[in-house]
Design a protein around this motif. Sequence first.
Motif, PDB file in Angstrom:
ATOM      1  N   HIS A  36       0.770  -1.239   0.065  1.00 45.50           N
ATOM      2  CA  HIS A  36       0.071   0.006   0.012  1.00 45.50           C
ATOM      3  C   HIS A  36       0.838   1.161   0.023  1.00 45.50           C
ATOM      4  O   HIS A  36       0.254   2.413  -0.347  1.00 45.50           O
ATOM      5  N   ASN A  37       2.261   1.195   0.403  1.00 41.57           N
ATOM      6  CA  ASN A  37       3.072   2.396   0.162  1.00 41.57           C
ATOM      7  C   ASN A  37       3.603   2.456  -1.035  1.00 41.57           C
ATOM      8  O   ASN A  37       4.199   3.618  -1.488  1.00 41.57           O
ATOM      9  N   THR A  38       3.670   1.566  -2.078  1.00 39.59           N
ATOM     10  CA  THR A  38       4.055   1.681  -3.249  1.00 39.59           C
ATOM     11  C   THR A  38       3.754   2.871  -4.224  1.00 39.59           C
ATOM     12  O   THR A  38       4.574   3.388  -4.766  1.00 39.59           O
ATOM     13  N   PRO A  39       2.363   3.252  -4.252  1.00 38.64           N
ATOM     14  CA  PRO A  39       1.992   4.321  -5.057  1.00 38.64           C
ATOM     15  C   PRO A  39       2.455   5.473  -4.598  1.00 38.64           C
ATOM     16  O   PRO A  39       2.729   6.550  -5.385  1.00 38.64           O
ATOM     17  N   TYR A  40       2.896   5.517  -3.229  1.00 36.44           N
ATOM     18  CA  TYR A  40       3.612   6.927  -2.979  1.00 36.44           C
ATOM     19  C   TYR A  40       4.931   7.188  -3.406  1.00 36.44           C
ATOM     20  O   TYR A  40       5.581   8.369  -3.341  1.00 36.44           O
ATOM     21  N   LYS A  41       5.478   6.048  -3.989  1.00 30.08           N
ATOM     22  CA  LYS A  41       6.934   6.494  -4.699  1.00 30.08           C
ATOM     23  C   LYS A  41       6.710   6.818  -6.061  1.00 30.08           C
ATOM     24  O   LYS A  41       7.867   7.466  -6.407  1.00 30.08           O
ATOM     25  N   HIS A  42       5.568   6.907  -6.403  1.00 33.58           N
ATOM     26  CA  HIS A  42       5.311   7.446  -7.919  1.00 33.58           C
ATOM     27  C   HIS A  42       4.321   8.430  -7.773  1.00 33.58           C
ATOM     28  O   HIS A  42       4.531   9.582  -8.907  1.00 33.58           O
ATOM     29  N   PHE A  43       3.465   8.821  -6.851  1.00 32.39           N
ATOM     30  CA  PHE A  43       2.476   9.767  -7.032  1.00 32.39           C
ATOM     31  C   PHE A  43       2.201  10.546  -5.487  1.00 32.39           C
ATOM     32  O   PHE A  43       2.434   9.677  -4.411  1.00 32.39           O
ATOM     33  N   VAL A  44       2.399  11.795  -5.380  1.00 33.18           N
ATOM     34  CA  VAL A  44       2.500  12.462  -4.214  1.00 33.18           C
ATOM     35  C   VAL A  44       1.104  12.178  -3.422  1.00 33.18           C
ATOM     36  O   VAL A  44       1.028  12.164  -2.116  1.00 33.18           O
ATOM     37  N   ASP A  45      -0.123  11.887  -4.064  1.00 32.59           N
ATOM     38  CA  ASP A  45      -1.330  11.892  -3.577  1.00 32.59           C
ATOM     39  C   ASP A  45      -2.113  11.293  -4.744  1.00 32.59           C
ATOM     40  O   ASP A  45      -1.817  11.017  -5.784  1.00 32.59           O
ATOM     41  N   ARG A  46      -3.677  11.179  -4.238  1.00 37.88           N
ATOM     42  CA  ARG A  46      -4.341  10.552  -5.019  1.00 37.88           C
ATOM     43  C   ARG A  46      -4.881  11.675  -6.321  1.00 37.88           C
ATOM     44  O   ARG A  46      -4.809  11.019  -7.629  1.00 37.88           O
ATOM     45  N   ALA A  47      -4.739  12.742  -6.003  1.00 39.57           N
ATOM     46  CA  ALA A  47      -4.840  13.797  -7.162  1.00 39.57           C
ATOM     47  C   ALA A  47      -3.803  13.605  -8.228  1.00 39.57           C
ATOM     48  O   ALA A  47      -4.090  13.994  -9.468  1.00 39.57           O
ATOM     49  N   ALA A  48      -2.581  13.342  -7.806  1.00 35.26           N
ATOM     50  CA  ALA A  48      -1.444  13.190  -8.772  1.00 35.26           C
ATOM     51  C   ALA A  48      -1.776  11.796  -9.555  1.00 35.26           C
ATOM     52  O   ALA A  48      -1.267  11.928 -10.696  1.00 35.26           O
ATOM     53  N   LEU A  49      -2.342  10.982  -8.855  1.00 37.76           N
ATOM     54  CA  LEU A  49      -2.647   9.726  -9.483  1.00 37.76           C
ATOM     55  C   LEU A  49      -3.478   9.753 -10.771  1.00 37.76           C
ATOM     56  O   LEU A  49      -3.480   9.096 -11.831  1.00 37.76           O
ATOM     57  N   LEU A  50      -4.705  10.664 -10.396  1.00 38.41           N
ATOM     58  CA  LEU A  50      -5.796  10.704 -11.231  1.00 38.41           C
ATOM     59  C   LEU A  50      -5.199  11.598 -12.386  1.00 38.41           C
ATOM     60  O   LEU A  50      -5.653  11.580 -13.491  1.00 38.41           O
ATOM     61  N   ALA A  51      -4.281  12.898 -12.145  1.00 39.06           N
ATOM     62  CA  ALA A  51      -3.744  13.352 -13.107  1.00 39.06           C
ATOM     63  C   ALA A  51      -3.070  12.557 -14.104  1.00 39.06           C
ATOM     64  O   ALA A  51      -3.055  12.853 -15.268  1.00 39.06           O
ATOM     65  N   GLY A  52      -2.298  11.408 -13.533  1.00 40.79           N
ATOM     66  CA  GLY A  52      -1.813  10.553 -14.520  1.00 40.79           C
ATOM     67  C   GLY A  52      -2.740   9.920 -15.219  1.00 40.79           C
ATOM     68  O   GLY A  52      -2.147   9.645 -16.580  1.00 40.79           O
ATOM     69  N   VAL A  53      -3.883   9.520 -14.879  1.00 38.08           N
ATOM     70  CA  VAL A  53      -4.817   8.935 -15.729  1.00 38.08           C
ATOM     71  C   VAL A  53      -5.322   9.893 -16.746  1.00 38.08           C
ATOM     72  O   VAL A  53      -5.197   9.663 -17.975  1.00 38.08           O
ATOM     73  N   ALA A  54      -5.354  11.211 -16.525  1.00 35.24           N
ATOM     74  CA  ALA A  54      -5.968  12.027 -17.566  1.00 35.24           C
ATOM     75  C   ALA A  54      -4.806  12.323 -18.283  1.00 35.24           C
ATOM     76  O   ALA A  54      -5.202  12.519 -19.616  1.00 35.24           O
TER      77      ALA A  54
END
Length: 197
Positions: A36-54
């Motif tokens: 569950h910590n792995t996403p934080y190595k690539h995205f600072v937060d959920r908003a950054a992850l959604l920006a990655g999708v966009a």
Amino acid sequence: MGTREKLVEAAAELLDQGGDGAVTLRAVAHAVGVSHNTPYKHFVDRAALLAGVAEKDFSAFSAAFTGIERSAMTAIDKLKAALELFVTYGEAHPARYRLLFGDPDIASRGGQLEVVAVTTFSGFAALVAGAQAAGELPLIPAATMTSLIYAVLHGLLDLRAGGRLRSEKGLSNVLDGVLLMIELIRPNDVRQATMEE
């Protein structure tokens, strides 16, 4: 595919399956099979992850528009193909469509996301300008014409998503509606020639 790309892909799938509320960093990590910590190595937060999708989906639109532009279709058919691409995407992926075209946080994010979003708009605007140069659309500034077409398209998709696009109100199909609008704004001589074919 690297871990970052897998996380973005998983977030897109969760959006498709459960909407915006289904996307959490923990759920995405679980879907990919990482801690569950792995996403934080690539995205600072959920908003950054959604920006990655966009960003990924805007880039796909841009590539598709480039392919359409290079095709042998007529200028107006290129524009219609691009509109069909928008509609197909919006109907198949409503949550992602809202993310790209209806989320104010995404719209104001800046950075690389803004670059790819502007590139997408420019690619579509080039198809509009091509139709204008071919005499198929009125000669107003291409950005204005593009924004007008965008507004009608996105408005119709929003009506459909909200269950308000109904035949008793005059329209029941997004693509038919936006193509009708294109036909109505075409110069009279072009419209007349089309009707006579």
